[in-house]
Design a protein around this motif. Structure first.
Motif, PDB file in Angstrom:
ATOM      1  N   ASP A   1       0.846  -1.442   0.073  1.00  0.00           N
ATOM      2  CA  ASP A   1       0.012   0.132  -0.019  1.00  0.00           C
ATOM      3  C   ASP A   1       1.034   1.257  -0.039  1.00  0.00           C
ATOM      4  O   ASP A   1       1.216   1.793   1.278  1.00  0.00           O
ATOM      5  CB  ASP A   1      -0.956  -0.047   1.031  1.00  0.00           C
ATOM      6  CG  ASP A   1      -1.974   1.152   1.127  1.00  0.00           C
ATOM      7  OD1 ASP A   1      -1.839   1.790   0.244  1.00  0.00           O
ATOM      8  OD2 ASP A   1      -2.766   1.389   2.229  1.00  0.00           O
ATOM      9  N   PRO A   2       1.133   1.907  -1.476  1.00  0.00           N
ATOM     10  CA  PRO A   2       2.112   2.771  -1.215  1.00  0.00           C
ATOM     11  C   PRO A   2       1.704   4.128  -0.365  1.00  0.00           C
ATOM     12  O   PRO A   2       2.432   5.178  -0.072  1.00  0.00           O
ATOM     13  CB  PRO A   2       2.271   3.195  -2.774  1.00  0.00           C
ATOM     14  CG  PRO A   2       1.800   1.799  -3.462  1.00  0.00           C
ATOM     15  CD  PRO A   2       0.880   1.274  -2.586  1.00  0.00           C
ATOM     16  N   ASN A   3       0.250   4.329  -0.402  1.00  0.00           N
ATOM     17  CA  ASN A   3      -0.075   5.386   0.080  1.00  0.00           C
ATOM     18  C   ASN A   3      -0.231   5.221   1.897  1.00  0.00           C
ATOM     19  O   ASN A   3      -0.770   6.254   2.268  1.00  0.00           O
ATOM     20  CB  ASN A   3      -1.463   5.913  -0.434  1.00  0.00           C
ATOM     21  CG  ASN A   3      -1.173   6.078  -1.924  1.00  0.00           C
ATOM     22  OD1 ASN A   3      -0.329   6.748  -2.366  1.00  0.00           O
ATOM     23  ND2 ASN A   3      -2.140   5.481  -2.685  1.00  0.00           N
ATOM     24  N   ARG A   4       0.041   4.263   2.373  1.00  0.00           N
ATOM     25  CA  ARG A   4      -0.126   4.185   3.714  1.00  0.00           C
ATOM     26  C   ARG A   4       0.710   4.877   4.488  1.00  0.00           C
ATOM     27  O   ARG A   4       1.819   5.041   4.277  1.00  0.00           O
ATOM     28  CB  ARG A   4       0.163   2.577   4.075  1.00  0.00           C
ATOM     29  CG  ARG A   4       0.292   2.233   5.568  1.00  0.00           C
ATOM     30  CD  ARG A   4      -1.135   2.155   6.269  1.00  0.00           C
ATOM     31  NE  ARG A   4      -1.006   2.014   7.689  1.00  0.00           N
ATOM     32  CZ  ARG A   4      -0.787   1.039   8.072  1.00  0.00           C
ATOM     33  NH1 ARG A   4      -0.761  -0.364   7.554  1.00  0.00           N
ATOM     34  NH2 ARG A   4      -0.509   0.743   9.455  1.00  0.00           N
ATOM     35  N   ASP A   5       0.217   5.662   5.699  1.00  0.00           N
ATOM     36  CA  ASP A   5       1.114   6.401   6.487  1.00  0.00           C
ATOM     37  C   ASP A   5       1.585   5.491   7.527  1.00  0.00           C
ATOM     38  O   ASP A   5       1.110   4.741   8.192  1.00  0.00           O
ATOM     39  CB  ASP A   5       0.199   7.370   7.235  1.00  0.00           C
ATOM     40  CG  ASP A   5      -0.415   8.453   6.239  1.00  0.00           C
ATOM     41  OD1 ASP A   5       0.391   8.827   5.294  1.00  0.00           O
ATOM     42  OD2 ASP A   5      -1.417   8.923   6.656  1.00  0.00           O
ATOM     43  N   VAL A   6       3.027   5.568   7.591  1.00  0.00           N
ATOM     44  CA  VAL A   6       3.769   4.667   8.502  1.00  0.00           C
ATOM     45  C   VAL A   6       4.779   5.669   9.419  1.00  0.00           C
ATOM     46  O   VAL A   6       4.866   6.671   8.994  1.00  0.00           O
ATOM     47  CB  VAL A   6       4.646   3.702   7.854  1.00  0.00           C
ATOM     48  CG1 VAL A   6       3.646   2.815   6.919  1.00  0.00           C
ATOM     49  CG2 VAL A   6       5.430   4.436   6.662  1.00  0.00           C
ATOM     50  N   PRO A   7       5.002   5.217  10.757  1.00  0.00           N
ATOM     51  CA  PRO A   7       6.012   6.201  11.396  1.00  0.00           C
ATOM     52  C   PRO A   7       7.483   6.071  10.875  1.00  0.00           C
ATOM     53  O   PRO A   7       7.791   5.093  10.100  1.00  0.00           O
ATOM     54  CB  PRO A   7       5.943   5.228  12.891  1.00  0.00           C
ATOM     55  CG  PRO A   7       5.636   3.824  12.350  1.00  0.00           C
ATOM     56  CD  PRO A   7       4.674   3.925  11.064  1.00  0.00           C
ATOM     57  N   GLN A   8       7.990   7.316  11.098  1.00  0.00           N
ATOM     58  CA  GLN A   8       9.436   7.378  10.667  1.00  0.00           C
ATOM     59  C   GLN A   8      10.492   6.967  11.798  1.00  0.00           C
ATOM     60  O   GLN A   8      10.201   7.220  12.763  1.00  0.00           O
ATOM     61  CB  GLN A   8       9.682   8.888  10.404  1.00  0.00           C
ATOM     62  CG  GLN A   8       8.805   9.413   9.268  1.00  0.00           C
ATOM     63  CD  GLN A   8       9.329   8.819   7.936  1.00  0.00           C
ATOM     64  OE1 GLN A   8      10.294   8.635   7.734  1.00  0.00           O
ATOM     65  NE2 GLN A   8       8.094   8.477   7.143  1.00  0.00           N
ATOM     66  N   LEU A   9      11.455   6.059  11.261  1.00  0.00           N
ATOM     67  CA  LEU A   9      12.142   5.472  12.333  1.00  0.00           C
ATOM     68  C   LEU A   9      13.680   6.037  11.959  1.00  0.00           C
ATOM     69  O   LEU A   9      13.703   6.662  10.972  1.00  0.00           O
ATOM     70  CB  LEU A   9      12.280   3.840  11.964  1.00  0.00           C
ATOM     71  CG  LEU A   9      11.098   3.044  11.999  1.00  0.00           C
ATOM     72  CD1 LEU A   9      11.253   1.770  11.859  1.00  0.00           C
ATOM     73  CD2 LEU A   9      10.482   3.352  13.669  1.00  0.00           C
TER      74      LEU A   9
END
Length: 582
Positions: free
Chosen positions: A155-163
């Motif tokens: 899912d390229p548009n998924r919001d994910v946390p930045q590590l």
């Protein structure tokens, strides 16, 4: 995709060297278990020794054989199943417990990752990181970044946390996230920075480790170049990586497959050799299902390019068996192979049959069938297929294709009916599929030329609805209604702007150039029209001066452009004679 796997153990000294486990298992534990076969700790130690010796099958058999002694060995049993590539059974074993400890959650996260259930894996890792505080924090963060990278690919548009990206593993996984989102240029820059970070992180003395790690980074970098169309650069990196002869069969398979993709139908002998490396046994545990699927498709295409008909059909059947969602791709490859064998009609039947069984692929399959039939000159069957696409039959492209095919066969009535049905369907369903003005205009012109002003009026009304200020369309609509409903034509004509009579107008020429007249009549009338002095031609492209002169070659017929001018000059001379002026 990289992932650092954890192997947490409890009650054992991790510093114990590998050669020590074997004598412990044979001597100490053997003596204890001979004297007390029901000793729980001794049995537990035996299982741990077998696991440390990678004898997972023996450990699992011992656990299953002694269910009473194995009640507390849920982790060990699930871990053996996991290492024996039985992730589904391992997950069932973990889920059979009442509560999951931290080490069981760690193992569950790894199992979910292997099963490609990334969303669940993401949730488990977040829970572990939130509720733990030990020396494995960095490894867990690396694992979490690997999970996020796979989520981004799905899912390229998924919001994910930045590590964080302070290690080369985290930096690499961050680049993989960009790859999943299709941001290949940014991923390329990130991977180059990752390569430098890797060289700085690993001791220069460990040259083998550096090359192994750099091989993964470089192949991913080559993929980014590949996807940006820089195939020559990518191929050089793929080839260099394979020359290093890495131990990772997954890396070898991916590099080999990507070279095959670059070769396409060229250098097929090299591709056949590399396909063997891309289809080795054991890769099912090294590659994701997505990667294995792509390799399987390329295997079918390679058989197609090398004209191995039987093998191509067999590989396509195997592809569908292993990956049912690849039925459309396999059917297309099979059809192309049949067409190459001179069996285009059989190929069309295969495509049409698949389309009937899988409505979601109807358009793609039937258009492919039409293409094959047209290559055989079968316009009749092509039209039949196009007219059986349900609502897709009324798409502007399909309508245009049908009209063109019917006109090629000289079937004006069928072409007219196609346009009429399309006009009626869009008027009834009020479907908006982009700008349909071109289709309405073509339909109106066609029906006006074929003497169907009532049908043409419907198309013109739709054009006016789209662009109410189009006076040209309004004028055409008035002329159409003049033939079927003079009263309505009179009402509509009041919306037209007044004529500008300030300039001299050749009324006779305008009447004779009526676009509603039949073509033959219009041609005859045009031959009698004398252009007004100083008037400009209408819709005629200006010809070069040298082409307006009669050709000196008697075998090259040209229009008699001097005739009308001479005739006009004689008329003018007669008028001057009558008036007494020369």
């Amino acid at each position: 995709m990289r992932q650092e796997y954890l192997m947490p153990w409890v009650g054992l000294d991790f510093g114990t060297p590998y050669p020590v486990w074997k004598p412990i298992l044979k001597r100490k534990l053997g003596d204890v278990l001979q004297q007390r076969a029901d000793e729980l700790k001794a049995f537990h130690c035996k299982i741990v020794c077998l696991i440390q010796l990678s004898r997972f099958q023996d450990a699992l058999k011992a656990i299953v054989k002694e269910p009473k002694l194995s009640l507390e060995l849920v982790f060990e049993k699930a871990y053996c199943q996991y290492r024996l590539n039985q992730p589904q059974e391992a997950l069932k074993t973990l889920d059979s417990g009442l509560t999951l400890s931290s080490k069981l959650k760690e193992l569950k996260a790894q199992i979910l990752y292997r099963l490609e259930r990334y969303e669940e894996c993401f949730d488990v890792y977040r829970d572990i990181i939130k509720n733990s505080n030990d020396d494995y924090e960095e490894e867990r963060e690396t694992n979490l970044s690997a999970v996020i990278a796979n989520i981004c690919h799905d899912d390229p548009n998924r919001d994910v946390p930045q590590l964080r990206e302070h290690t080369y593993e985290l930096s690499y996984n961050s680049a993989c996230q960009l790859v999943g989102r299709g941001q290949y240029g940014e991923a390329e820059r990130k991977l180059k920075a990752t390569e430098k970070l890797c060289r700085d992180s690993i001791d220069e003395e460990d040259e083998g480790d550096i090359e192994d790690e750099l091989g993964i980074i470089k192949v991913q970098l080559a993929y980014c170049l590949h996807m940006q169309g820089r195939e020559k650069e990518a191929q050089l990196i793929y080839t260099a990586a394979l020359k290093q002869k890495p131990d990772d069969i997954g890396l070898v398979a991916i590099a080999s497959n990507n070279i095959i993709a670059i070769n396409r139908d060229q250098n097929v002998f090299d591709s056949k050799k590399k396909m063997k490396s891309a289809t080795l046994e054991g890769l099912e545990h090294k590659l994701t299902s997505r990667q294995r699927k792509n390799i399987a498709v390329n295997h079918c295409l390679l058989a197609l390019y090398t004209n191995q008909s039987d093998q191509c059909q067999q590989l396509c059947a195997r592809l569908v068996q292993q990956y049912p969602d690849m039925g459309a791709e396999a059917t297309l490859i099979r059809a192309v192979q049949l067409a190459k064998d001179g069996k285009s009609r059989d190929a069309a039947v295969v495509l049409d049959k698949f389309a009937s069984q899988n409505p979601e692929h109807q358009m793609k399959m039937r258009l492919a069938a039409v293409q094959l039939l047209l290559s055989e000159g079968d316009r009749k069957e092509s039209c039949r297929i196009l007219q059986n696409l349900s609502e897709a039959t009324f798409k502007p492209g399909i309508v245009s294709a049908l009209v063109t095919l019917y006109l090629a066969d000289g079937n004006l009535d069928a072409a007219s009916k196609v346009l009429k049905d399309a006009v009626d369907w869009y008027r009834k369903n009020k479907v908006s599929t982009g700008d349909l003005s071109t289709m309405w205009r073509q339909a109106a012109d066609f029906h006006l030329r074929s003497g169907e002003p009532a049908v043409a009026a419907k198309s013109l009304e739709e054009l006016l609805r789209i662009n109410p200020g189009d006076k040209k369309t309004l004028a055409q609509l008035v002329l159409a209604y003049a033939q079927i409903d003079p009263a309505k034509a009179q009402v509509l004509s009041k919306q037209l702007p007044p004529l500008d009579l300030s300039q001299t107008i050749d009324v006779e020429a305008l009447e004779l150039s009526n676009w509603m007249m039949k073509s033959k009549v219009a041609k005859k009338a045009a031959a009698k029209i004398e252009p007004s002095p100083g008037s400009k031609p209408g819709d005629i492209t200006k010809m070069p001066s040298q082409q307006t002169k009669p050709s000196p070659n008697p075998n090259s017929p040209v229009p008699d452009v001097s005739g009308p001018r001479q005739q006009q000059r004689k008329i003018q001379q007669k008028k001057k004679k009558k008036s007494g002026k020369w």
